[in-house]
Design an enzyme around this catalytic site. Structure first.
Site, PDB file in Angstrom:
ATOM      1  N   ALA A 118     -42.828 -23.033   3.933  1.00  0.00           N
ATOM      2  CA  ALA A 118     -43.005 -22.833   2.490  1.00  0.00           C
ATOM      3  C   ALA A 118     -43.114 -21.382   2.007  1.00  0.00           C
ATOM      4  O   ALA A 118     -42.679 -21.083   0.891  1.00  0.00           O
ATOM      5  CB  ALA A 118     -44.242 -23.596   2.029  1.00  0.00           C
ATOM      6  N   ALA A 119     -43.736 -20.494   2.777  1.00  0.00           N
ATOM      7  CA  ALA A 119     -43.997 -19.139   2.247  1.00  0.00           C
ATOM      8  C   ALA A 119     -42.673 -18.410   1.953  1.00  0.00           C
ATOM      9  O   ALA A 119     -41.700 -18.614   2.680  1.00  0.00           O
ATOM     10  CB  ALA A 119     -44.800 -18.325   3.262  1.00  0.00           C
ATOM     11  N   PRO A 120     -42.626 -17.614   0.885  1.00  0.00           N
ATOM     12  CA  PRO A 120     -43.727 -17.236  -0.008  1.00  0.00           C
ATOM     13  C   PRO A 120     -43.965 -18.174  -1.194  1.00  0.00           C
ATOM     14  O   PRO A 120     -44.737 -17.839  -2.076  1.00  0.00           O
ATOM     15  CB  PRO A 120     -43.283 -15.860  -0.506  1.00  0.00           C
ATOM     16  N   GLY A 121     -43.298 -19.310  -1.214  1.00  0.00           N
ATOM     17  CA  GLY A 121     -43.603 -20.298  -2.245  1.00  0.00           C
ATOM     18  C   GLY A 121     -42.578 -20.406  -3.364  1.00  0.00           C
ATOM     19  O   GLY A 121     -42.819 -21.088  -4.353  1.00  0.00           O
ATOM     20  N   SER A 122     -41.431 -19.752  -3.197  1.00  0.00           N
ATOM     21  CA  SER A 122     -40.396 -19.822  -4.242  1.00  0.00           C
ATOM     22  C   SER A 122     -40.035 -21.270  -4.552  1.00  0.00           C
ATOM     23  O   SER A 122     -40.039 -21.696  -5.705  1.00  0.00           O
ATOM     24  CB  SER A 122     -39.125 -19.102  -3.794  1.00  0.00           C
ATOM     25  N   LYS A 123     -39.751 -22.006  -3.495  1.00  0.00           N
ATOM     26  CA  LYS A 123     -39.283 -23.372  -3.712  1.00  0.00           C
ATOM     27  C   LYS A 123     -40.458 -24.321  -3.932  1.00  0.00           C
ATOM     28  O   LYS A 123     -40.331 -25.307  -4.656  1.00  0.00           O
ATOM     29  CB  LYS A 123     -38.408 -23.809  -2.530  1.00  0.00           C
ATOM     30  N   ASP A 168     -47.839 -25.462  13.094  1.00  0.00           N
ATOM     31  CA  ASP A 168     -46.477 -25.314  13.586  1.00  0.00           C
ATOM     32  C   ASP A 168     -45.718 -26.490  12.963  1.00  0.00           C
ATOM     33  O   ASP A 168     -46.188 -27.634  13.000  1.00  0.00           O
ATOM     34  CB  ASP A 168     -46.493 -25.431  15.124  1.00  0.00           C
ATOM     35  N   ASP A 185     -36.323 -25.601   4.395  1.00  0.00           N
ATOM     36  CA  ASP A 185     -35.572 -24.353   4.226  1.00  0.00           C
ATOM     37  C   ASP A 185     -35.908 -23.547   5.481  1.00  0.00           C
ATOM     38  O   ASP A 185     -36.895 -22.814   5.531  1.00  0.00           O
ATOM     39  CB  ASP A 185     -36.016 -23.647   2.941  1.00  0.00           C
ATOM     40  N   CYS A 238     -30.195 -19.608   5.032  1.00  0.00           N
ATOM     41  CA  CYS A 238     -29.443 -18.527   4.381  1.00  0.00           C
ATOM     42  C   CYS A 238     -28.651 -17.796   5.459  1.00  0.00           C
ATOM     43  O   CYS A 238     -28.545 -16.584   5.451  1.00  0.00           O
ATOM     44  CB  CYS A 238     -30.366 -17.584   3.616  1.00  0.00           C
TER      45      CYS A 238
END
Lengths: 310, 178
Positions: A118-123, A168, A185, A238
């Site tokens: 998840a980090a940094p939390g964009s999605k 993890d 992601d 990406c």
């Protein structure tokens, strides 16, 4: 950075999956920075009002044709981070391609969603807005240092429905049939961005790609196991190497009872997944995966697949 | 000296470290609802879809569904935070609502707010206190600018003490920012 500094081994690999005539455009796009972009946090602001407020401050904005909350910044008079809209959590600065995975995830109110890396939390914050701050998001991030950025972003954007965990990602196989929707992601070899950055470009190697692919498949296995029957799993990276993209999906189709669903984005130039690589024939459904080439889309390179658990 | 974050066990130092979450008793719930109602006129109905939980010295707010995750702690789920911090020292006399909480729920407040004037906004966003010729009514204030909720402040006689977290100050503000 100049295009001749992109490793030859990488270029040779790309030649196998991209027509020769597109190679120069691709190399140029890979080292150029895409237009700065942001999205409006619908929990805090209306798209029209935020756009008008920023334009009044001298920002020249181009609406994203494929995402109504998103804008490219053509020219600006200051940093977006120095605006009142940013302070109030009305905007989140985010690459355009990074906004794509949550669109086919189709998060709804009261869903239970796992954001596995998840980090940094964009999605995470984007999903929370789609859920209108209801239901449950587990935002997992094993790296303690990156959790701070994740928490800061959740707070600034006013997100209440999220639980941050620090496992993890492979742990989630111990929570079978738990989530309606899962976003993976995946932590990847960053080929879409690393050659723009002098500091990290040397990290790339074939072994780095293979190591990343191993972790990505382990994480995808955990994601599929923790998904409820009928759940959507979005797998994205990406990066460009098929080892981390189509080959991962091909393996999952062989091992699990999942199907690939077609995904389309309005007004965005996308390509199908490849179905043959290094002489290996992949499952024909892998072509339903979405590849985003930077020279065609004018965004960062991206790969995305929507799986549904049968 | 430990930072506030370390002091409050915000990020457990060791991966194995566990912070306990506790749901509120009916009596504790009443204390919290009464506090918000008495101080800011926040009707308890606005919290009907949420839960308050105790975590260390603070009170956090989350969705009801978030609480389901606590059951998985025994199976190894390492929970870092649940929702956002709402109130510091919730059962002491010096309880204080957080900026992040007020930015979400402050729009429903009916009392104890202060509307910043145009020339006061920029200094306040930079973290400065404000001074006035006449004293304000003493106590916590929700700081607004037009229809926006900026955060919290404490009125002490002729001063409004800034309560925006330091991490949210932005030093490079200029007049164009607002």
């Amino acid at each position: 950075m100049q295009t001749h500094q992109i490793p030859n081994v990488f270029i040779e690999k790309v030649k196998k999956i991209l027509p020769e005539k597109e190679l120069e455009d691709f190399k140029n796009a890979l080292v150029e920075s895409p237009l700065k972009s942001f999205r409006v946090n619908s929990l805090r602001g209306e798209v029209k009002a935020v756009k008008e407020a920023l334009e009044a401050k001298g920002f020249e904005l181009i609406p994203m044709p494929f995402y109504k909350q998103g804008f490219f910044v053509k020219s600006f008079s200051m940093s977006l981070g120095n605006t009142l809209e940013h302070f109030l959590g009305k905007i989140y600065v985010q690459d355009a391609s990074s906004m794509l995975p949550t669109i086919p995830l189709n998060a709804e109110e009261e869903d239970s969603i796992l954001d596995l890396a998840a980090a940094p939390g964009s999605k995470t914050t984007q999903i929370a807005a789609d859920m209108n701050n209801t239901g449950l998001i587990i935002a997992n991030e094993p790296n303690q240092k990156r959790i701070k950025a994740l928490q800061d972003n959740l707070e600034r954007l006013g997100i209440v429905n999220t639980v941050i965990t620090r496992n993890d990602g492979r742990f989630f196989r111990k929570m079978p049939e738990s989530f309606d929707k899962i976003l993976l992601d995946a932590p990847c070899s960053l080929e879409g961005t690393m050659f723009k950055d002098e500091k990290i470009k040397h990290k790339w190697s074939h072994n780095f790609v293979i190591g990343s692919a191993r972790l990505e498949y382990d994480l995808l296995k955990a994601a599929i196991t923790s998904a409820k029957q009928g759940a959507t799993i979005i797998y994205s990276t990406c990066t460009i190497s098929p080892e981390e993209n189509e080959l991962i999906i091909d393996k999952a189709l062989k091992e699990f009872d999942v199907r690939v669903e077609k995904v389309s984005f309005e007004n965005l130039n996308t390509s199908q997944g490849i179905t043959e690589y290094n002489g290996i024939e992949l499952d024909k459904d892998v072509k339903r995966c979405v590849r985003i080439w930077p020279h065609k889309s004018k965004t960062g390179a991206f790969f995305l697949t929507k799986l549904v658990k049968e | 000296m430990a930072t506030q974050i370390e002091d409050r066990g915000f990020f457990p130092d060791k991966v194995s470290e566990r912070v306990e979450y506790k749901t509120l008793s009916k009596k504790e719930e009443l204390i919290i609802y009464n506090y918000f109602e008495d101080l800011f006129g926040l009707d308890r109905q606005i919290f009907k879809n949420y839960e308050f939980i105790k975590r260390g010295k603070d009170l956090w707010i989350c969705t009801k569904k978030d609480l389901q995750t606590l059951a998985f702690e025994s199976k190894g789920l390492k929970i870092n935070t649940v929702g956002i911090r709402a109130l510091r020292n919730p059962f002491d006399d010096n309880k204080k609502a957080t900026t992040n909480f007020i930015q979400i729920f402050g729009k429903y407040a009916t009392k104890n707010s202060y509307d910043l004037k145009d020339h006061e906004l920029l200094p306040y966003l930079r973290g400065q206190d404000l001074e006035f010729p006449e004293p304000l009514e003493r106590g916590y204030k929700i700081i607004k600018y037009k229809s926006e909720i900026i955060g919290m402040g404490i009125a002490l006689e002729n001063r409004l003490i800034n309560q925006i977290p330091k991490s949210r100050f932005i030093k490079n503000w200029n007049l164009k920012s607002i």
